[in-house]
Design a protein around this motif. Structure first.
Motif, mmCIF file in Angstrom:
data_model
loop_
_atom_site.group_PDB
_atom_site.id
_atom_site.type_symbol
_atom_site.label_atom_id
_atom_site.label_comp_id
_atom_site.label_asym_id
_atom_site.label_seq_id
_atom_site.Cartn_x
_atom_site.Cartn_y
_atom_site.Cartn_z
ATOM 1 N N LEU A 170 0.836 -1.210 0.000
ATOM 2 C CA LEU A 170 0.000 0.000 0.000
ATOM 3 C C LEU A 170 0.865 1.252 0.000
ATOM 4 N N SER A 198 2.395 1.705 -3.394
ATOM 5 C CA SER A 198 1.405 2.159 -4.372
ATOM 6 C C SER A 198 1.102 3.636 -4.198
ATOM 7 N N LEU A 199 0.994 4.075 -2.949
ATOM 8 C CA LEU A 199 0.709 5.490 -2.695
ATOM 9 C C LEU A 199 1.878 6.372 -3.135
ATOM 10 N N THR A 242 -3.611 10.081 -6.596
ATOM 11 C CA THR A 242 -4.388 9.930 -5.374
ATOM 12 C C THR A 242 -4.884 11.278 -4.871
ATOM 13 N N GLU A 289 -6.199 1.391 -0.656
ATOM 14 C CA GLU A 289 -5.838 2.693 -1.223
ATOM 15 C C GLU A 289 -7.084 3.510 -1.557
#
Length: 304
Positions: A8, A11-12, A19, A231
């Protein structure tokens, strides 16, 4: 969970700009949806306060009335009966409701109690100073001249008000503002759904090798999907929190800071209770906007 949280974070860090863009879009759409729901609550409160869009209000005389038809003071039982007979037999009248002086006083207390000047006015009046009122619903809202001309000159009638003529512009403005907010919110919600889908597609492409390895070593479908779900849910929670903060600012500065103090005698304004309920609805909407597209898109793009 340690592995999932690590994925996570990765990915962020890869999709920080997307995002943030998703959070901004969802926040604006949720805030507009919340404002639309608040306007709906305000319209309902205004309609309820004025008698659910009743078109004509007939007020009988009190001891303090100065109208020529009130020379004898408060309306007598015979005059009241004559007014009721006129309303019952008039072909323009569909139905009518009676509000007692005490009920009118309670409504005035609810309205005037929103401001300091209104509270001061309440100290100078009592229920006996308020008239008995008849709220009349017409068969055709556009046809009220005959009823007004009939009852306005009757003995015991203090005044007759056409609420449609008085409140029509207010309800029209509330309606237009509500639909404008909801329509704009709907467009932004569609944009948020597309952004969620696009973010998942790009993330899945960027991590295609890791996902392939996870499949080869026997990772479950839920294990592969969970970082994407987390996410999206994190973006949804942040968006809901920001929208709630914006809604709280609107209530504090606009409703309580201006409308209730400046226009407090026009109608009863929405309270924090309605705002809290709307915040709950928008939070649920945010979670659904994040969860449903994510589950659908992960199954499509991850082939799990």
């Amino acid at each position: 969970m340690r592995t999932i949280m690590s994925e996570l974070r990765a990915s962020l860090s890869r999709n920080t700009s997307m995002t943030i863009s998703l959070i901004v879009t969802m926040t604006v759409s949720l805030l507009l949806a919340a404002l639309g729901l608040l306007l709906q609550s305000q319209a309902d409160r205004t309609e309820q306060f004025y008698g659910d869009k009743l078109q004509v209000q007939v007020n009988l005389c009190t001891d303090n009335s100065t109208a020529p038809t009130c020379v004898g003071g408060a309306a007598t039982e015979e005059q009241t009966a004559a007014v009721q007979e006129a309303l019952s037999t008039n072909p323009e009248v569909k139905s009518y409701d009676v509000r007692s002086p005490q009920e009118n006083y309670d409504k005035a207390r609810e309205l005037l109690g929103q401001t300091d000047s209104g509270k001061a006015q309440l100290e100078t009046v009592e229920p006996a100073d308020f008239p008995e009122s008849y709220f009349v619903t017409l068969n055709d809202p556009q046809e009220f001249d005959g009823l007004v001309s009939q009852v306005s000159g009757m003995d015991g009638v203090g005044n007759v008000q056409s609420l449609k003529k008085l409140l029509g512009p207010l309800f029209e403005i509330l309606d237009k503002m509500r639909w404008a907010a909801l329509a704009t919110s709907l467009l932004l919600i569609v944009a948020a759904i597309l952004q969620v889908s696009n973010t998942i597609r790009m993330t899945a492409y960027a991590r295609r090798r890791e996902i392939g390895i996870m499949r080869l070593v026997g990772a479950s479908s839920w294990h592969i999907q969970l970082p994407f779900v987390l996410e999206s849910m994190l973006a949804a929670v942040l968006s809901a929190a920001l929208a709630a903060a914006g809604l709280a600012a609107f209530m504090w500065f606009v409703v309580y800071g201006y409308l209730r103090t400046t226009l407090g005698e026009l109608t009863t304004w929405i309270r924090w209770q309605e705002a809290a309920a709307v915040m709950g609805y928008t939070t649920v909407l945010a979670l659904l906007l994040a969860l449903v597209p994510t589950l659908v898109m992960t199954r499509k793009y991850l082939d799990v």
